[in-house]
Design a protein around this motif. Structure first.
Motif, PDB file in Angstrom:
ATOM      1  N   ILE A   6      11.247  -4.464  15.024  1.00  0.00           N
ATOM      2  CA  ILE A   6       9.844  -4.191  14.715  1.00  0.00           C
ATOM      3  C   ILE A   6       9.718  -2.869  13.970  1.00  0.00           C
ATOM      4  O   ILE A   6       9.010  -2.771  12.969  1.00  0.00           O
ATOM      5  N   ARG A   7      10.439  -1.826  14.417  1.00  0.00           N
ATOM      6  CA  ARG A   7      10.394  -0.536  13.721  1.00  0.00           C
ATOM      7  C   ARG A   7      10.943  -0.667  12.304  1.00  0.00           C
ATOM      8  O   ARG A   7      10.394  -0.127  11.365  1.00  0.00           O
ATOM      9  N   TYR A   8      12.033  -1.415  12.149  1.00  0.00           N
ATOM     10  CA  TYR A   8      12.606  -1.633  10.820  1.00  0.00           C
ATOM     11  C   TYR A   8      11.588  -2.357   9.935  1.00  0.00           C
ATOM     12  O   TYR A   8      11.360  -1.986   8.789  1.00  0.00           O
ATOM     13  N   GLU A   9      10.964  -3.385  10.500  1.00  0.00           N
ATOM     14  CA  GLU A   9       9.971  -4.156   9.759  1.00  0.00           C
ATOM     15  C   GLU A   9       8.820  -3.258   9.304  1.00  0.00           C
ATOM     16  O   GLU A   9       8.363  -3.342   8.173  1.00  0.00           O
ATOM     17  N   GLU A  10       8.344  -2.371  10.180  1.00  0.00           N
ATOM     18  CA  GLU A  10       7.255  -1.470   9.825  1.00  0.00           C
ATOM     19  C   GLU A  10       7.658  -0.542   8.686  1.00  0.00           C
ATOM     20  O   GLU A  10       6.881  -0.296   7.770  1.00  0.00           O
ATOM     21  N   ARG A  11       8.906  -0.032   8.709  1.00  0.00           N
ATOM     22  CA  ARG A  11       9.379   0.844   7.631  1.00  0.00           C
ATOM     23  C   ARG A  11       9.471   0.086   6.321  1.00  0.00           C
ATOM     24  O   ARG A  11       9.071   0.573   5.271  1.00  0.00           O
ATOM     25  N   VAL A  12       9.998  -1.122   6.356  1.00  0.00           N
ATOM     26  CA  VAL A  12      10.144  -1.927   5.147  1.00  0.00           C
ATOM     27  C   VAL A  12       8.773  -2.274   4.580  1.00  0.00           C
ATOM     28  O   VAL A  12       8.556  -2.198   3.372  1.00  0.00           O
ATOM     29  N   MET A  13       7.845  -2.642   5.442  1.00  0.00           N
ATOM     30  CA  MET A  13       6.515  -3.033   4.986  1.00  0.00           C
ATOM     31  C   MET A  13       5.803  -1.892   4.270  1.00  0.00           C
ATOM     32  O   MET A  13       5.061  -2.122   3.334  1.00  0.00           O
ATOM     33  N   ARG A  14       6.025  -0.657   4.692  1.00  0.00           N
ATOM     34  CA  ARG A  14       5.367   0.475   4.048  1.00  0.00           C
ATOM     35  C   ARG A  14       5.898   0.726   2.642  1.00  0.00           C
ATOM     36  O   ARG A  14       5.242   1.368   1.847  1.00  0.00           O
ATOM     37  N   LYS A  15       7.077   0.215   2.321  1.00  0.00           N
ATOM     38  CA  LYS A  15       7.684   0.442   1.023  1.00  0.00           C
ATOM     39  C   LYS A  15       7.129  -0.480  -0.054  1.00  0.00           C
ATOM     40  O   LYS A  15       7.362  -0.253  -1.226  1.00  0.00           O
ATOM     41  N   HIS A  16       6.425  -1.520   0.306  1.00  0.00           N
ATOM     42  CA  HIS A  16       5.969  -2.522  -0.646  1.00  0.00           C
ATOM     43  C   HIS A  16       4.495  -2.357  -0.981  1.00  0.00           C
ATOM     44  O   HIS A  16       3.723  -1.811  -0.202  1.00  0.00           O
ATOM     45  N   SER A  17       4.114  -2.902  -2.123  1.00  0.00           N
ATOM     46  CA  SER A  17       2.700  -2.976  -2.480  1.00  0.00           C
ATOM     47  C   SER A  17       2.008  -3.940  -1.517  1.00  0.00           C
ATOM     48  O   SER A  17       2.667  -4.717  -0.823  1.00  0.00           O
ATOM     49  N   ALA A  18       0.685  -3.907  -1.506  1.00  0.00           N
ATOM     50  CA  ALA A  18      -0.075  -4.793  -0.609  1.00  0.00           C
ATOM     51  C   ALA A  18       0.230  -6.258  -0.902  1.00  0.00           C
ATOM     52  O   ALA A  18       0.369  -7.067   0.014  1.00  0.00           O
ATOM     53  N   LYS A  19       0.339  -6.608  -2.190  1.00  0.00           N
ATOM     54  CA  LYS A  19       0.632  -8.004  -2.547  1.00  0.00           C
ATOM     55  C   LYS A  19       2.013  -8.405  -2.048  1.00  0.00           C
ATOM     56  O   LYS A  19       2.191  -9.490  -1.493  1.00  0.00           O
ATOM     57  N   ARG A  20       2.989  -7.523  -2.203  1.00  0.00           N
ATOM     58  CA  ARG A  20       4.347  -7.839  -1.747  1.00  0.00           C
ATOM     59  C   ARG A  20       4.373  -7.943  -0.227  1.00  0.00           C
ATOM     60  O   ARG A  20       5.051  -8.791   0.337  1.00  0.00           O
ATOM     61  N   GLN A  21       3.623  -7.094   0.467  1.00  0.00           N
ATOM     62  CA  GLN A  21       3.549  -7.181   1.925  1.00  0.00           C
ATOM     63  C   GLN A  21       3.000  -8.533   2.346  1.00  0.00           C
ATOM     64  O   GLN A  21       3.480  -9.145   3.297  1.00  0.00           O
ATOM     65  N   GLY A  22       1.992  -9.009   1.600  1.00  0.00           N
ATOM     66  CA  GLY A  22       1.441 -10.328   1.892  1.00  0.00           C
ATOM     67  C   GLY A  22       2.461 -11.430   1.702  1.00  0.00           C
ATOM     68  O   GLY A  22       2.541 -12.360   2.499  1.00  0.00           O
ATOM     69  N   ASP A  23       3.258 -11.325   0.637  1.00  0.00           N
ATOM     70  CA  ASP A  23       4.326 -12.304   0.392  1.00  0.00           C
ATOM     71  C   ASP A  23       5.316 -12.326   1.551  1.00  0.00           C
ATOM     72  O   ASP A  23       5.709 -13.389   2.033  1.00  0.00           O
ATOM     73  N   VAL A  24       5.713 -11.139   2.006  1.00  0.00           N
ATOM     74  CA  VAL A  24       6.671 -11.026   3.109  1.00  0.00           C
ATOM     75  C   VAL A  24       6.083 -11.640   4.384  1.00  0.00           C
ATOM     76  O   VAL A  24       6.760 -12.386   5.099  1.00  0.00           O
TER      77      VAL A  24
END
Length: 109
Positions: A6-24
Motif C-alpha cells: 500500500i505504501r509503495y502504491e501510494e508513492r507510485v501514484m503520486r508520481k503520475h498525472s491524474a489521468k495516468r493515476q486513473g488508468d492505473v
C-alpha cells in the motif's frame, strides 16, 4: 494488499498525472474483479460514462462502474446521466473494489 504494498502504491501514484493515476486504478480494478471470478469488460475509449462492465455469474447480473482514484464520498458520486444508466462510482480501498451504498457505507463488489 500488505502495508508495504500500500505504501509503495501510494508513492507510485503520486508520481503520475491524474489521468495516468486513473488508468492505473482501472487496470488494478480489472485485475481484482477477474480474481473474484467475474467477467470484466473495459471501455477502450478515454471518454464515456462507464469505465468497466462487470458480469457476476453467481448473481447473474451486470454492474456498470466508473472507477475513481479518490476515496472521499464526494468523489464517488455519479453524475445525473450516470444515475439514469445505473452506473456505480467505485474505487480501490484495502485491496478491494468498493463503492458507497445508499446508506453511505463502503461496500465491496
Amino acid at each position: 494488499y500488505c502495508k508495504v504494498c500500500i505504501r509503495y502504491e501510494e508513492r507510485v501514484m503520486r508520481k503520475h498525472s491524474a489521468k495516468r493515476q486513473g488508468d492505473v486504478t482501472e487496470i488494478k480494478a480489472v485485475s481484482l474483479l477477474l480474481d473474484k471470478g467475474y467477467e470484466v469488460y473495459k471501455n477502450v475509449s478515454c471518454v464515456g460514462k462507464i469505465d468497466i462492465i462487470v458480469y457476476r455469474p453467481r448473481q447473474k447480473d451486470y454492474l456498470y462502474l466508473d472507477m475513481k482514484t479518490g476515496t472521499e464520498p464526494s468523489s464517488l458520486t455519479p453524475c445525473e446521466e450516470q444515475v439514469k444508466l445505473g452506473v456505480i462510482c467505485a474505487t480501490i480501498m484495502d485491496g478491494e473494489v468498493r463503492y458507497i451504498d445508499e446508506h453511505s457505507d463502503y461496500k465491496s463488489i
